[in-house]
Write a protein that holds these residues in place. Structure first.
Motif: not given
Length: 201
Positions: A24-27, A86-88, A113-116
């Motif tokens: 989803i979002i690499p390190k 990832a959720p960001w 917690k992030n609106g998803i």
């Protein structure tokens, strides 16, 4: 946090299982503590080639899905490390709803917690929505949190379950900080009394 009531938008199909948070979002993008700017790097290794050019066949690079607000995913979405980035990244891209048969627990809770809104459905319902999502720009779904329903492009309706507390937080746009600030007056009163009782502290 933005309130979540009803989302109407294109759903992108991603029928991959075990999509982990590094996919989803690499390190290399975890250095920032900002919640914005990560959308361009969402699914980076699947979305771009080694020269940084878009891979045309990747779903979110296709014209019909560039503004997708909903993701219909395979089983065990969000597994792997617990990175909140990832959720960001999903949210910054514009994804407000992820639908799957199952999620990794930490990712699942981080979404709320992030609106998803992460929605867990039986396989047969996910299969129907995956078919709907294959319609490209006609793959418009409506997700109504208040009524807990998903309405497909043909008007068919699927109900989903959601924890009442998490639902209330999303409807009111309350993250952990927002929940704390609801008690701001009581916290202020306590602090005043405490300072008066122990002024040396």
């Amino acid at each position: 946090m933005e309130k979540f009531t009803k989302i109407e938008g294109v759903a992108a199909p991603m029928p991959l299982v075990n999509v982990d948070t590094d996919m989803i979002i690499p390190k290399q993008y975890l250095k920032t503590i900002k919640r914005t700017g990560l959308g361009v790097s969402l699914f980076d290794e699947m979305r771009y080639d080694t020269d940084g050019n878009e891979i045309p066949d990747f779903v979110l690079n296709k014209p019909a899905y560039r503004d997708a607000k909903i993701l219909v995913a395979g089983d065990n979405f969000g597994c792997g490390s617990s990175r909140e980035h990832a959720p960001w990244a999903l949210l910054d891209f514009g994804i407000r709803v992820v639908i799957s048969t199952s999620f990794a627990d930490i990712f699942f809770n981080n979404c709320f917690k992030n609106g998803i809104l992460p929605i867990v459905l039986p396989q047969e319902d996910v299969d129907k929505l995956m078919d709907d999502a294959q319609r490209g720009s006609n793959a418009v779904l409506t997700v109504d949190l208040e009524s807990q329903t998903i309405t497909g492009p043909d008007g068919g309706e699927i109900r989903f379950d959601v924890d009442p507390f998490k639902k209330e937080c999303l409807l009111n746009g309350l993250d952990d900080i927002g929940l704390t600030l609801k008690n701001e007056a009581a916290i202020g009163t306590f602090e005043s009394k405490y300072q008066a009782a122990v002024p040396w502290s």
